[in-house]
Design a protein around this motif. Structure first.
Motif, PDB file in Angstrom:
ATOM      1  N   ARG A   1     -24.423  16.161 -11.513  1.00  0.00           N
ATOM      2  CA  ARG A   1     -22.963  16.322 -11.555  1.00  0.00           C
ATOM      3  C   ARG A   1     -22.267  15.057 -11.044  1.00  0.00           C
ATOM      4  N   LYS A   2     -22.798  14.530  -9.941  1.00  0.00           N
ATOM      5  CA  LYS A   2     -22.199  13.336  -9.355  1.00  0.00           C
ATOM      6  C   LYS A   2     -22.302  12.152 -10.326  1.00  0.00           C
ATOM      7  N   ARG A   3     -23.460  12.021 -10.968  1.00  0.00           N
ATOM      8  CA  ARG A   3     -23.642  10.920 -11.919  1.00  0.00           C
ATOM      9  C   ARG A   3     -22.730  11.082 -13.131  1.00  0.00           C
ATOM     10  N   GLN A   4     -22.525  12.327 -13.592  1.00  0.00           N
ATOM     11  CA  GLN A   4     -21.677  12.564 -14.762  1.00  0.00           C
ATOM     12  C   GLN A   4     -20.230  12.155 -14.503  1.00  0.00           C
ATOM     13  N   ARG A   5     -19.776  12.341 -13.274  1.00  0.00           N
ATOM     14  CA  ARG A   5     -18.411  11.911 -12.953  1.00  0.00           C
ATOM     15  C   ARG A   5     -18.286  10.393 -12.980  1.00  0.00           C
TER      16      ARG A   5
ATOM     17  N   LEU B   1     -14.847  23.122 -16.051  1.00  0.00           N
ATOM     18  CA  LEU B   1     -13.689  22.294 -16.397  1.00  0.00           C
ATOM     19  C   LEU B   1     -12.662  22.333 -15.271  1.00  0.00           C
ATOM     20  N   ALA B   2     -12.377  23.521 -14.735  1.00  0.00           N
ATOM     21  CA  ALA B   2     -11.413  23.633 -13.643  1.00  0.00           C
ATOM     22  C   ALA B   2     -11.867  22.803 -12.446  1.00  0.00           C
ATOM     23  N   LEU B   3     -13.160  22.823 -12.168  1.00  0.00           N
ATOM     24  CA  LEU B   3     -13.684  22.032 -11.055  1.00  0.00           C
ATOM     25  C   LEU B   3     -13.533  20.542 -11.332  1.00  0.00           C
ATOM     26  N   LEU B   4     -13.804  20.115 -12.555  1.00  0.00           N
ATOM     27  CA  LEU B   4     -13.725  18.686 -12.891  1.00  0.00           C
ATOM     28  C   LEU B   4     -12.306  18.148 -12.746  1.00  0.00           C
ATOM     29  N   VAL B   5     -11.298  18.902 -13.186  1.00  0.00           N
ATOM     30  CA  VAL B   5      -9.926  18.384 -13.099  1.00  0.00           C
ATOM     31  C   VAL B   5      -9.386  18.450 -11.676  1.00  0.00           C
ATOM     32  N   SER B   6     -10.149  19.039 -10.736  1.00  0.00           N
ATOM     33  CA  SER B   6      -9.696  19.098  -9.341  1.00  0.00           C
ATOM     34  C   SER B   6     -10.035  17.829  -8.565  1.00  0.00           C
ATOM     35  N   TYR B   7     -10.817  16.916  -9.164  1.00  0.00           N
ATOM     36  CA  TYR B   7     -11.225  15.706  -8.452  1.00  0.00           C
ATOM     37  C   TYR B   7     -10.231  14.574  -8.665  1.00  0.00           C
ATOM     38  N   GLU B   8     -10.140  13.708  -7.655  1.00  0.00           N
ATOM     39  CA  GLU B   8      -9.209  12.584  -7.707  1.00  0.00           C
ATOM     40  C   GLU B   8      -9.522  11.643  -8.862  1.00  0.00           C
TER      41      GLU B   8
ATOM     42  N   ALA C   1      -6.542  17.329  -6.605  1.00  0.00           N
ATOM     43  CA  ALA C   1      -6.706  16.032  -7.266  1.00  0.00           C
ATOM     44  C   ALA C   1      -5.750  14.977  -6.753  1.00  0.00           C
ATOM     45  N   GLY C   2      -4.737  15.386  -5.979  1.00  0.00           N
ATOM     46  CA  GLY C   2      -3.801  14.414  -5.423  1.00  0.00           C
ATOM     47  C   GLY C   2      -2.371  14.923  -5.502  1.00  0.00           C
TER      48      GLY C   2
END
Length: 817
Positions: free
Chosen positions: A109-113, A127-134, A398-399
């Protein structure tokens, strides 16, 4: 017309294929902002969705993520990856394809980001988790297309609302993002198109050639179905005979408990030792994966299953579908039929097995609907606000964000297009402070407004806790089941906490098709051993208890207007003819009510055809009305089609019972302190972020979560009855567990047209209700009257009648629900 590149044309030729017209259309319309493709199973639907992406990526010049694929099931994402890998490998395309689901390792997961693949296959929750990251804008930079598979399944639930809010976020990052929806079963294409488009942009609908009609009929058995029940044990010899005649058979059930019972009985009757498996959501993941792998290899002749195999996974050589029990919903039946014969020009073969006599009628109605191409579905209301609250918190993770811009973003989602600014601000205030009654508590002070007007997390460390609780699927409170540790501790699956609490050492129950003996509870794990018993207790898997759709109920009532029923088995047709002679059959646009004495009580049957939850609610409200009118009801039982009420006094004029205003007032009174509301509040409060099930230290048990949610509910009811979460709770209860909307539809449909038949005995159509499980007692004046009458009788017999006190006259009403 966009020509197929030579490399792709050659690949089609080597496979002996020709590009389907709908695949060419998808290629031609690849620049449309949104497209909905409705194509039958086996029609190359998946390749249609991905073909523009594969062609675009074939030159190897695109950097980063190009296409995001979203499916309702993790297993479906894995299946798509297998199917996509073939053309990519055959044509030596420079394309990377990866999955990201709850089963993906943390390191990947970390590498995919940091280094996303060209095509990422995921689920709404991921998807909801992915859009929560900065770093979400950087990860999705360059995203061109989103492919949503089985979109009809997502459009029916909060997972779909969560997904569309996530897509609105992505569209903010990538304004030119194209959306593609794929489905084989859509009852209202325009509604799905509105759901998936960026409001107010249009979404074009492409209808593929539907292919040959399915070969579907009702299974003929030597023995007639029973009057009640849902197990269909009578049909097991006939089902086994069908399994012998086919390569691989999927045997669908509507609930997990029914699947376990049927599998157990099927295995006991399996004298030929045919390899048969079981697959449902409460089984251990490794056991499900072993069954799936055996299906792909063709090692199994039959799989007893539930909704976990509803969707478009290609599990090998499945050539027969058997639906045990009435399908309740034509669209679900069509979806399940599509699991057989994954070939475009080969008809899918399916058999329906009614579990009881009334389900024979429903199965014939469903067959007629399938052949007529009429699907069903209930229109969804506006987007739920608990999901909206969760997405505000996700955005904050996400900010910093601008409230005005976020409101505009939300309004681009079809389900929230009519969201008022006041409703949005109420959700924002709830996320920031917890609301009026809770703003004094530090734990719910989550957002603050900066000097520049932007909102941000009050404590950046809160992002971890918010991410841990992302999602709209409400887990049933379950405990893991394992073999006793000195036997290796093999995991078997899960059972409900409440069921586990009822077990004592030595009790037996079914799980994964085997009978196990309860040995004890160790570290919140149920430990069991194998048992040779033949009559186990049954684990109470929740699963989903489907309600019969409005359209299918209407079709059943229209069947009752016929003079005869040549399409029905003789035993069922005779039953309906007898009902018409003794009483009458329910008619469209009218309400049939029968009343008659039986077993020393007065019986009233209301044939409302309002679905199980609606008929259950009708029983609750009518018994309250009857209590107010002095009719002394004692209890009721409900099915999808009727409610049976028993009591001390006969109903002479049923009209006043159906006063809508009085029923609504009764509903308000009943809902105020009922467990249904507390259960609904807990689910919505968890989604909205008011209650946390997961924390960095541990996951709360079901009892802990229930205790804290009940305290919150009682507090808000007392000090802030207009709190946003209570508003949301009432909305959710009304359209979910209570389904009062179906009751309102019933009253509007009949417009006071009631056929009341006062009879002397049980009628043919009402007889199965007396065998129905789940009878609900009503504690009211009837109980006191019976006690008073019994006391008077005893005193009369003993010569002490003159000492009997006068009967109490205190109005009481309580339903043991």
């Amino acid at each position: 017309m966009t020509p197929l590149p030579p490399r792709f044309a050659e690949w089609f030729a080597t496979k002996g294929w020709h590009i389907h017209p709908h695949q060419q259309h998808m290629l031609d319309r690849s620049d449309d902002p949104a497209l909905l493709l409705i194509a039958p199973t086996g029609g190359g639907k998946t390749l249609s969705g991905f073909l523009p992406s594969l062609v675009d990526l074939a030159d190897g010049r695109h950097e980063g993520m190009h296409t995001l694929y979203i499916s309702p099931l993790k297993a479906l994402a894995a299946d798509i990856k297998r199917n996509l890998t073939t053309p990519v490998a055959d044509m030596h395309l420079p394309i990377t394809i990866e999955e990201r689901t709850g089963d993906t390792s943390q390191s990947r997961r970390k590498r995919q980001r940091a280094d996303p693949p060209h095509i990422l296959l995921t689920t709404p929750e991921s998807l909801a988790l992915l859009v929560s990251y900065e770093d979400a804008p950087r990860m999705f930079k360059g995203l061109k297309r989103v492919v949503i598979d089985e979109i009809h399944a997502l459009a029916e639930s909060k997972r779909g609302d969560q997904m569309m809010l996530g897509l609105a976020r992505l569209q903010t990052f990538c304004p030119d993002l194209k959306r593609v929806g794929l489905s084989a079963t859509v009852e209202d294409p325009a509604a799905i198109a509105h759901f998936m488009a960026r409001h107010p942009d249009p979404c074009e609908i492409l209808m593929a050639d539907p292919g040959p009609a399915p070969d579907i009929q009702m299974l003929t058995t030597d023995e007639a179905p029973p009057w009640s029940g849902g197990g269909a044990a009578y049909a097991i010899p006939a089902v086994l005979d069908q399994v012998r005649q086919h390569n691989t058979t999927l045997i669908f059930h509507n609930t997990r408990a029914q699947a376990e019972i049927f599998f157990h009985n099927l295995w006991l009757a399996n004298d030929d030792s045919l390899p048969i498996g079981i697959h449902h959501g409460s089984l251990d993941r490794q056991q499900r994966e072993r069954v799936e792998a055996a299906m792909v290899r063709g090692d199994l002749r039959a799989i007893v299953c539930t909704g976990t195999l509803d969707l478009g996974i290609d599990w090998g050589d499945v050539d027969l579908i058997i639906q045990i029990g009435a399908p309740k919903n034509v669209k679900r039946l069509v979806q399940r039929i599509g699991r057989a014969n994954h070939r475009y020009n080969a008809p899918s073969k399916a058999l329906l097995v009614p579990a009881n006599r009334f389900e024979v009628v429903e199965c014939v109605a469903a067959l007629d609907a399938v052949l007529a191409g009429e699907l069903d579905g209930e229109p969804r209301g506006p987007g739920p606000r608990d999901v909206l609250c969760q997405h505000i918190l996700i955005t904050a993770c996400a900010g910093p964000f601008d409230a005005d811009a976020l409101y505009v973003e939300f309004m681009s989602v079809g389900a929230y297009a009519d969201l008022s600014r006041a409703e949005f601000d109420a959700c924002l205030d709830f996320c920031a402070t917890g609301g009026y009654a809770l703003r004094a508590y530090d734990r719910w002070q989550r957002l603050i407004k900066r000097e520049d007007g932007h909102w941000q997390l009050r404590d950046p460390r809160a992002a971890q806790r918010i991410r841990m609780n992302i999602g709209t699927i409400q887990d049933t409170d379950t405990l893991k089941v394992r073999m006793r540790r000195n036997r290796g501790g093999k995991p078997l699956g899960e059972i409900e906490e409440g069921f586990a609490a009822s077990l004592t050492p030595g009790d037996t129950f079914l799980i994964g098709g085997q009978i196990v003996r309860y040995e004890g509870l160790r570290e919140m794990t149920v430990e069991v051993s194998r048992d040779a018993a033949k009559k186990p207790k049954i684990a109470t898997f929740m699963g989903t208890k489907f309600a019969t759709s409005t359209q299918l109920s209407d079709r059943v009532q229209r069947m009752f207007t016929q003079d005869s029923w040549p399409g029905l088995p003789a035993h069922t047709a005779e039953w309906l003819h007898l009902q018409r002679e003794v009483s009458q059959l329910p008619q469209p646009g009218r309400l049939l009510i029968e009343s008659f004495p039986h077993d020393g009580r007065e019986q009233t049957v209301i044939y409302g055809f309002a679905g199980r939850n609606g008929q259950q609610t009708l029983g609750l409200l009518l018994t309250k009305r009857m209590e107010e009118m002095g009719l002394h009801p004692m209890g009721f039982v409900a099915t999808d089609y009727a409610t049976l009420i028993w009591g001390l006094d006969a109903v002479r004029d049923p009209g006043p019972l159906f006063d809508l205003e009085a029923l609504q007032n009764g509903l308000e009174t009943w809902l105020a302190g009922n467990a249904v509301m507390k259960r609904t509040f807990r689910a919505s409060a968890t989604i909205a972020g008011l209650i946390e099930r997961n924390t960095p230290s541990a996951r709360k048990s079901g009892r802990q979560a229930t205790f804290s949610s009940d305290i919150l509910y009682d507090t808000l009811q007392r000090y802030d009855p207009d709190h946003l979460m209570l508003q949301i709770t009432r909305e959710e209860a009304m359209r979910g567990l209570v389904d009062f909307g179906r009751v309102e539809q019933l009253i509007a449909r009949i417009e006071g047209r009631i056929d009341h038949r006062r009879l002397t005995r049980v009628t043919p159509l009402s007889a199965p209700l007396f065998l129905e499980a789940g009878r609900i007692p009503v504690k009211g004046e009837a109980e006191e009257r019976l006690l008073a009458e019994e006391a008077a009788r005893l005193m009369e017999a003993s010569g002490l009648a003159q000492l009997a006190p006068p009967p109490a006259n205190k109005p009481r009403w309580r339903v043991g629900y």
